[in-house]
Design an enzyme around this catalytic site. Structure first.
Site, short mmCIF file in Angstrom:
data_model
loop_
_atom_site.label_atom_id
_atom_site.label_comp_id
_atom_site.label_asym_id
_atom_site.label_seq_id
_atom_site.Cartn_x
_atom_site.Cartn_y
_atom_site.Cartn_z
N GLU A 39 -3.05 -3.40 -3.24
CA GLU A 39 -2.60 -2.89 -4.28
C GLU A 39 -2.54 -3.93 -4.86
O GLU A 39 -2.03 -5.23 -4.52
CB GLU A 39 -1.04 -2.36 -2.95
CG GLU A 39 0.08 -2.04 -4.10
CD GLU A 39 0.70 -2.91 -5.12
OE1 GLU A 39 -0.17 -3.08 -6.76
OE2 GLU A 39 1.83 -3.18 -4.76
N CYS A 63 4.49 -5.40 -9.59
CA CYS A 63 3.91 -4.88 -9.62
C CYS A 63 4.39 -3.64 -10.16
O CYS A 63 3.38 -3.04 -11.32
CB CYS A 63 3.14 -4.32 -8.57
SG CYS A 63 4.27 -3.99 -7.23
P1 NAI Z 1 -3.20 -13.86 -6.36
O1 NAI Z 1 -4.41 -12.38 -5.63
O2 NAI Z 1 -4.62 -14.71 -6.10
O3 NAI Z 1 -2.90 -13.96 -4.93
C1 NAI Z 1 -2.73 -13.21 -3.53
C2 NAI Z 1 -2.40 -13.28 -1.78
O4 NAI Z 1 -3.99 -13.18 -2.02
C3 NAI Z 1 -2.20 -14.92 -1.50
O5 NAI Z 1 -1.50 -14.64 0.09
C4 NAI Z 1 -3.39 -15.64 -1.78
O6 NAI Z 1 -3.38 -17.15 -1.03
C5 NAI Z 1 -4.63 -14.95 -1.84
N1 NAI Z 1 -5.49 -14.56 -2.37
C6 NAI Z 1 -6.04 -16.25 -2.71
N2 NAI Z 1 -7.64 -15.38 -3.51
C7 NAI Z 1 -8.11 -15.03 -2.20
C8 NAI Z 1 -9.86 -14.75 -1.75
N3 NAI Z 1 -10.50 -15.46 -2.32
N4 NAI Z 1 -9.76 -14.32 -0.51
C9 NAI Z 1 -8.82 -14.07 0.50
N5 NAI Z 1 -6.83 -13.57 -0.08
C10 NAI Z 1 -6.88 -14.24 -1.61
O7 NAI Z 1 -2.69 -13.37 -6.71
P2 NAI Z 1 -2.02 -15.58 -7.81
O8 NAI Z 1 -2.90 -15.33 -8.44
O9 NAI Z 1 -1.23 -15.76 -6.83
O10 NAI Z 1 -1.30 -14.35 -8.83
C11 NAI Z 1 -1.86 -14.66 -9.97
C12 NAI Z 1 -1.51 -13.11 -10.58
O11 NAI Z 1 -1.92 -12.21 -9.89
C13 NAI Z 1 -0.11 -12.48 -10.92
O12 NAI Z 1 -0.34 -13.35 -12.66
C14 NAI Z 1 -0.24 -11.50 -11.15
O13 NAI Z 1 -1.17 -10.88 -12.61
C15 NAI Z 1 -0.88 -10.79 -10.31
N6 NAI Z 1 0.06 -10.35 -9.02
C16 NAI Z 1 -0.30 -9.12 -8.48
C17 NAI Z 1 0.77 -8.66 -7.80
C18 NAI Z 1 1.02 -7.29 -7.13
O14 NAI Z 1 1.78 -7.16 -6.57
N7 NAI Z 1 0.15 -6.66 -7.89
C19 NAI Z 1 1.50 -9.57 -6.82
C20 NAI Z 1 1.24 -11.37 -6.91
C21 NAI Z 1 0.59 -11.45 -8.22
#
Ligand code: NAI
Ligand code: MG
Length: 491
Positions: free
Chosen positions: A250, A284
């Protein structure tokens, strides 16, 4: 709130194998909230082994489905009983206004009610095949699940991942986001208190590139469910290739919100503002791209601006506050960066564009509701996910061009439209490429309605029955009712 939180592995609260801890902060003040054990690959290994044992030999997948369901209903009650405490913790860890986190705690309980109800209703089918066979399907739990969640709605995200997997009879390792680990750990406490067998749910706070990456490539994991940004989702999908782990993703959006010339303008204004400024736009399913029909543009914008001025940004613990702080420094910087990009692209800043000047808020990541007018569909402002309180206003004249522009991003999570002409509404709803379309409302989601993305917004569905089926394997069983058997080599 405790000042030290540990990992939940195999029913025990333990420190990380490395002994490492990290701090989590209140984004509204910068104050220290708690120290949290920091899981990495070694802890992921231990937790996956525990989850595997719980799945292969433990009681959870084998017990009466109705008993699994009853336990989930108890979890729902316990979440509600600790509702005030959970809402407060979430606000302290995440910065979201308490009026929202209260509602989110209730929604989190609802997940356990809803999926608790499904636990004993996962029926297979009998298939009318040719010949004398009895052929039927059964739904079995998919196995050990890795679940990786973001920081924007920590408790509902945890509930959304855990509840369906539990109902199906899976076991799991959940990794909360490093910025907001606290409420998922309290949920772990609630699950253990409700009598969940050890090893069924393991909770490992830690960082993405260590714990998250280890979980998504672990050969002992059968399915990974991820919510977060597109680039990370792609990493998770790449990590799945060697083991062909099942993956659901997602990945956010850049939703269009369309106001037609015959819309109820007051309703559309309220829905638009709720869609982009609640939660400081960190959803999101936010609606950052506003398409307004030229015939009502001026009237609509006047109402929109008047109501925007009434939004109260402030202390997230104050029940009067509409919009709290952004959750992280990175988000704050990202919003400021996109405001700069928007100015440079020639969009016209008509509201916000800066942090509030109240000195009482200077210690947090607050940002004013921001509106850019005269945005063109090809600007970065209109195509890239900002995930913050930034609304881009575009206009339209005919529905053909509107559909092309509204669908003109890589995303396809949600879309909304406002019109009193239901035929037009349903024609547009057919043509919008989005997993959810709202007509005369915005950002309505409930646990019973499936949710997920077209295009780069994701793979698979969460919520509803579709979300539960993502945690099941379908097994087809053939029973030969012929006495003669297969005649292929007989003649
Ligand atoms: P992210 O995708 O890096 O983090 C989300 C989760 O993934 C966290 O638990 C993080 O520790 C984990 N994660 C990070 N790198 C990973 C890897 N290589 N392998 C497995 N898990 C990993 O999102 P971030 O950096 O916190 O936010 C950046 C942007 O992402 C936001 O500005 C927004 O645009 C988007 N975002 C979208 C969301 C949604 O609901 N679809 C939620 C959060 C962020
Ligand atoms: Mg990231």
């Amino acid at each position: 709130m405790a000042d030290h939180y540990r990992l939940l592995i195999d029913g025990q609260w333990t420190d990380a194998a490395s002994g490492k801890v990290f701090a989590t902060h209140n984004p509204a003040t910068g104050e220290h909230v708690a120290n949290v054990a920091e899981a990495d690959a070694a802890d992921v290994d231990t937790a996956v082994v525990a989850a595997r044992r719980a799945f292969d030999t433990g009681p959870w997948p084998r017990m009466d489905a109705a008993a699994r369901g009853r336990l989930l209903l108890q979890v729902a009650e316990k979440i509600r009983a600790r509702g005030d405490e959970l809402a407060r913790m979430e606000t302290l860890d995440n910065g979201k206004a308490i009026r929202e986190t209260r509602a989110q705690v209730n929604a989190s309980a609802d997940y356990f009610d809803y999926y608790g109800g499904w636990a004993d209703k996962l029926e297979g089918h009998v298939i009318p095949v040719r010949g004398r066979f009895h052929t039927y399907t059964v739904l079995e739990p998919i196995g050990v699940c890795g679940q990786i969640i973001p920081w924007n709605s920590p408790l509902p995200q945890a509930a959304q991942k855990l509840a369906p997997a539990l109902a199906a009879g899976c076991t799991m390792v959940l990794k909360p986001a490093e910025h907001t680990p606290v409420t998922a750990l309290v949920l772990g406490d609630i699950l253990m208190e409700a009598g969940l067998p050890e090893g069924v749910v393991n909770i490992l706070p830690g960082f993405g590139h260590t714990a998250g990456a280890a979980l998504s490539r672990h050969p002992g994991v059968d399915k990974v469910a991820f919510t977060g940004e597109v680039a990370t989702g792609q990493e998770v999908l790449r990590a799945s290739i060697d083991n062909l782990t099942k993956v659901t993703l997602e990945l956010g959006g850049k939703a269009p919100n369309i106001v037609c010339e015959d819309a109820d303008l007051d309703a559309a204004v309220r829905g638009t503002l709720f869609g982009i400024f609640a939660g400081a736009g960190q959803y999101c399913d936010a609606g950052p791209r506003l398409f307004v029909h030229r015939a009502i543009r001026d009237a609509f914008m006047e109402k929109l601006m008047a109501m925007t001025r009434r939004i109260r940004v402030g202390d997230p613990l104050d029940p009067e506050t509409h919009v709290g702080s952004l959750t992280t420094r990175e988000q704050f910087d990202k919003v400021a960066r996109y405001v700069e990009i928007g100015r440079n692209e020639g969009a016209q800043l008509i509201a916000g564009g800066a942090p509030p000047d109240d000195p009482g808020l200077a210690g947090g990541y607050f940002y004013l509701p921001t509106i850019f007018d005269r945005v063109a569909p090809d600007m970065r402002l209109a195509r890239e996910e900002i995930f913050g309180p930034v609304l881009s206003v575009l206009d339209f004249e005919d529905d053909e061009q509107l559909v092309a522009d509204a669908n003109g991003t890589d995303f396809g999570l949600v879309a909304g439209l406002w019109t009193e002409d239901m035929r037009r509404a349903m024609r547009l709803a057919q043509r919008l490429k989005a997993g959810t379309v709202w007509i005369n409302t915005f950002r309505q989601t409930q646990i019973s309605a499936s949710f997920g993305g077209y295009k780069m917004s994701g793979i698979g569905r969460e919520k509803g029955l579709s979300g539960l089926e993502e945690y099941c394997e379908e097994k087809t069983v053939w029973v030969d009712l012929n006495d003669a058997g297969i005649g292929y080599f007989d003649s």
